[in-house]
Design a protein around this motif. Structure first.
Motif, PDB file in Angstrom:
ATOM      1  N   SER A 242       0.840  -1.203   0.000  1.00 59.20           N
ATOM      2  CA  SER A 242       0.000   0.000   0.000  1.00 59.20           C
ATOM      3  C   SER A 242       0.869   1.244   0.000  1.00 59.20           C
ATOM      4  O   SER A 242       2.009   1.225   0.411  1.00 59.20           O
ATOM      5  CB  SER A 242      -0.900   0.051   1.225  1.00 59.20           C
ATOM      6  OG  SER A 242      -1.058  -1.197   1.796  1.00 59.20           O
TER       7      SER A 242
ATOM      8  N   GLY B 166      -4.126  -0.454  -0.601  1.00 61.42           N
ATOM      9  CA  GLY B 166      -4.281   0.142  -1.919  1.00 61.42           C
ATOM     10  C   GLY B 166      -3.331   1.280  -2.184  1.00 61.42           C
ATOM     11  O   GLY B 166      -2.607   1.736  -1.304  1.00 61.42           O
ATOM     12  N   ARG B 167      -3.354   1.713  -3.432  1.00 63.52           N
ATOM     13  CA  ARG B 167      -2.533   2.839  -3.862  1.00 63.52           C
ATOM     14  C   ARG B 167      -3.441   3.862  -4.494  1.00 63.52           C
ATOM     15  O   ARG B 167      -3.916   3.637  -5.595  1.00 63.52           O
ATOM     16  CB  ARG B 167      -1.496   2.380  -4.885  1.00 63.52           C
ATOM     17  CG  ARG B 167      -0.525   1.414  -4.314  1.00 63.52           C
ATOM     18  CD  ARG B 167       0.375   0.901  -5.390  1.00 63.52           C
ATOM     19  NE  ARG B 167       1.165  -0.188  -4.848  1.00 63.52           N
ATOM     20  CZ  ARG B 167       1.848  -1.030  -5.597  1.00 63.52           C
ATOM     21  NH1 ARG B 167       1.824  -0.904  -6.905  1.00 63.52           N
ATOM     22  NH2 ARG B 167       2.541  -1.992  -5.055  1.00 63.52           N
TER      23      ARG B 167
ATOM     24  N   ALA C 236      -3.677   4.477  -0.319  1.00 64.96           N
ATOM     25  CA  ALA C 236      -4.289   3.638   0.709  1.00 64.96           C
ATOM     26  C   ALA C 236      -5.612   4.223   1.176  1.00 64.96           C
ATOM     27  O   ALA C 236      -5.749   5.427   1.337  1.00 64.96           O
ATOM     28  CB  ALA C 236      -3.331   3.497   1.883  1.00 64.96           C
TER      29      ALA C 236
ATOM     30  N   VAL D  27     -10.016  -0.070   4.417  1.00 65.51           N
ATOM     31  CA  VAL D  27     -10.800  -1.147   3.812  1.00 65.51           C
ATOM     32  C   VAL D  27     -11.510  -1.999   4.858  1.00 65.51           C
ATOM     33  O   VAL D  27     -12.306  -2.855   4.522  1.00 65.51           O
ATOM     34  CB  VAL D  27      -9.927  -2.049   2.914  1.00 65.51           C
ATOM     35  CG1 VAL D  27      -9.415  -1.281   1.717  1.00 65.51           C
ATOM     36  CG2 VAL D  27      -8.776  -2.649   3.691  1.00 65.51           C
TER      37      VAL D  27
END
Lengths: 208, 222
Positions: free
Chosen positions: B170, B186-187, B189, B192
């Motif tokens: 991330s 994520g990229r 971030a 989640v």
């Protein structure tokens, strides 16, 4: 213990390597540049470093496959590798006959762990951690490649583009349409360079 | 790494162990050692970069002598203790107890412009934190019991609160504050999810759990 060269327990840093030191590349370094003593400059082609460039410790400038030019006011952070690497040139890009040169423009920021292989990067670009710029790529002015972003081989990135995600691109319109923004960015970058110049002890003499 | 290879016999271990139990790899690349604080039982694995040299330097002595003379003695008196205290408190990186920094991670104190000068800020890492291999950490603060996966990029002035978890790969954007107990990925971030109820609670005889006490793990590293 029998080897007298390996008994220096108190000062391991002073132990001299048994290997002959690698030959220095032909360097042209401006006296106003800042190069940390643990920066690595290697290769056989000429390396040019302009004034006010800041190379952090453990940055690697490799001119094994082609000349490397680092523009004025560039900041290269630790573990970044600038210069084409030998394996990538020999295996895939046999079509390129001239030695691939790496050119960084003015006020470029190359962050940690970035790999830059024989390409041209325009003024004011920001390359974030672990991005990769492939060989023969052309990155325009005021571009940004975000962390883990990738510019493939031979790709052309227009001015003011942000490269993000998996090969996605968008235009940074603020930067494109507002000249004041660019001026501000330049001023900020200049201040950053000045700050790092005060923090990193320079050791140009090692390479010139 | 490779269990098949017999353990290397060396009189000197791969780690230097200090009196307070810190284990610093001989292959760690540390600059600005005086500005780094390790609280004890901290592990720095090989190829970890610590940028202790990026530290707030004392501002140059005020050259403005245009102020009135009556202020001069008082300013001189106040300048002395402040300068001595600032020289003592120059900490670039402080790492808490039983924290593990895995291989090839780079810890760089964040810096920003303040009144036209580049001002680095200290990078604080709490206790029982595990930072995975290949990360770039520019956070302002990482609280206790945080688990950061491999190859993460923690942007400048980001804050990771207690018991949060950053999944591998991330990119936490600059200035993000990860709330306590959140899972981000994520990229760039994003949050989640939340960590489960048992996060960081050591089971009996199950070994180490993410976010749990790292003391036993630290003990096993040599």
């Amino acid at each position: 213990m029998s080897d007298p060269k390996r008994t220096s327990r108190s000062a391991p840093s002073k132990r001299t390597s048994l290997l002959p030191s690698a030959p220095k590349p032909p360097c042209k370094i401006d006296p106003a540049a800042t190069i940390a003593s643990s920066t690595v400059l290697a290769g056989i082609h000429p390396i040019t470093i302009a004034a006010h460039a800041v190379l952090h410790p453990h940055a690697r400038i490799v001119s094994a496959e082609g000349p490397v030019t680092i523009g004025e006011g560039c900041i290269v952070f630790e573990k970044a590798t600038i210069g084409p690497l030998a394996p990538s040139t020999s295996t895939e890009s046999a079509t390129i006959t001239a030695p691939p040169s790496t050119i960084l423009g003015k006020n470029v920021t190359i962050s940690t762990g970035v790999t830059i292989e024989g390409c041209a990067i325009g003024d004011g670009c920001v390359i974030e951690p672990y991005a990769r710029i492939g060989q023969g790529a052309k990155v325009g002015r005021y571009c940004k490649v975000v962390a883990y972003g990738e510019v493939p081989k031979g790709a052309k990135v227009d001015d003011y583009t942000v490269v993000y995600g998996k090969g996605k691109r968008r235009v940074d319109r603020t930067m494109k349409e507002w000249g004041e923004m660019r001026e501000l960015k330049e001023a900020v970058h200049e201040r950053q360079v000045r700050g790092y110049q005060g923090l990193i002890p320079s050791n140009i003499a090692k390479w010139s | 790494m490779s269990s098949s290879r017999p353990a290397r016999k060396s009189s000197k271990g791969d780690y230097i162990e200090t009196d307070s139990g810190n284990k610093v790899s001989r292959k760690a690349l540390i600059t600005g050692t005086p500005n780094i604080t390790l609280a004890g039982r901290t592990v720095l694995m090989p190829d970890v970069h610590l940028r202790g040299d990026i530290v707030r330097v004392r501002p140059p002595p005020p050259t403005t002598t245009t102020s009135t003379t009556s202020l001069d003695p008082s300013s001189a008196a106040t300048a002395k203790p402040s300068s001595s205290s600032s020289s003592q408190s120059t900490t670039a990186i402080s790492i808490g107890k039983s924290t593990i920094i895995a291989t090839s991670t780079i810890l760089r104190p964040p810096a920003r412009l303040l009144r036209g000068l580049l001002q680095p800020y200290p990078l604080k890492i709490g206790e029982q934190v595990l930072i995975g291999p290949g990360c770039v950490v520019e956070s302002a603060q990482i609280h206790n019991h945080v688990h950061v996966g491999a190859r993460c990029v923690l942007g400048a002035f980001s804050v990771l609160r207690e018991n949060c978890r950053v999944l591998e790969g991330s990119c936490v954007p600059a200035g993000m504050v990860v709330p306590p107990g959140a899972v981000v990925a994520g990229r760039p971030a994003r949050v989640v999810g939340e960590v489960g109820e048992g996060f960081g609670v050591d089971g009996v005889g199950e070994g180490w759990v993410e976010g749990g006490e790292l003391r036993e793990v630290v003990r096993g590293i040599r």
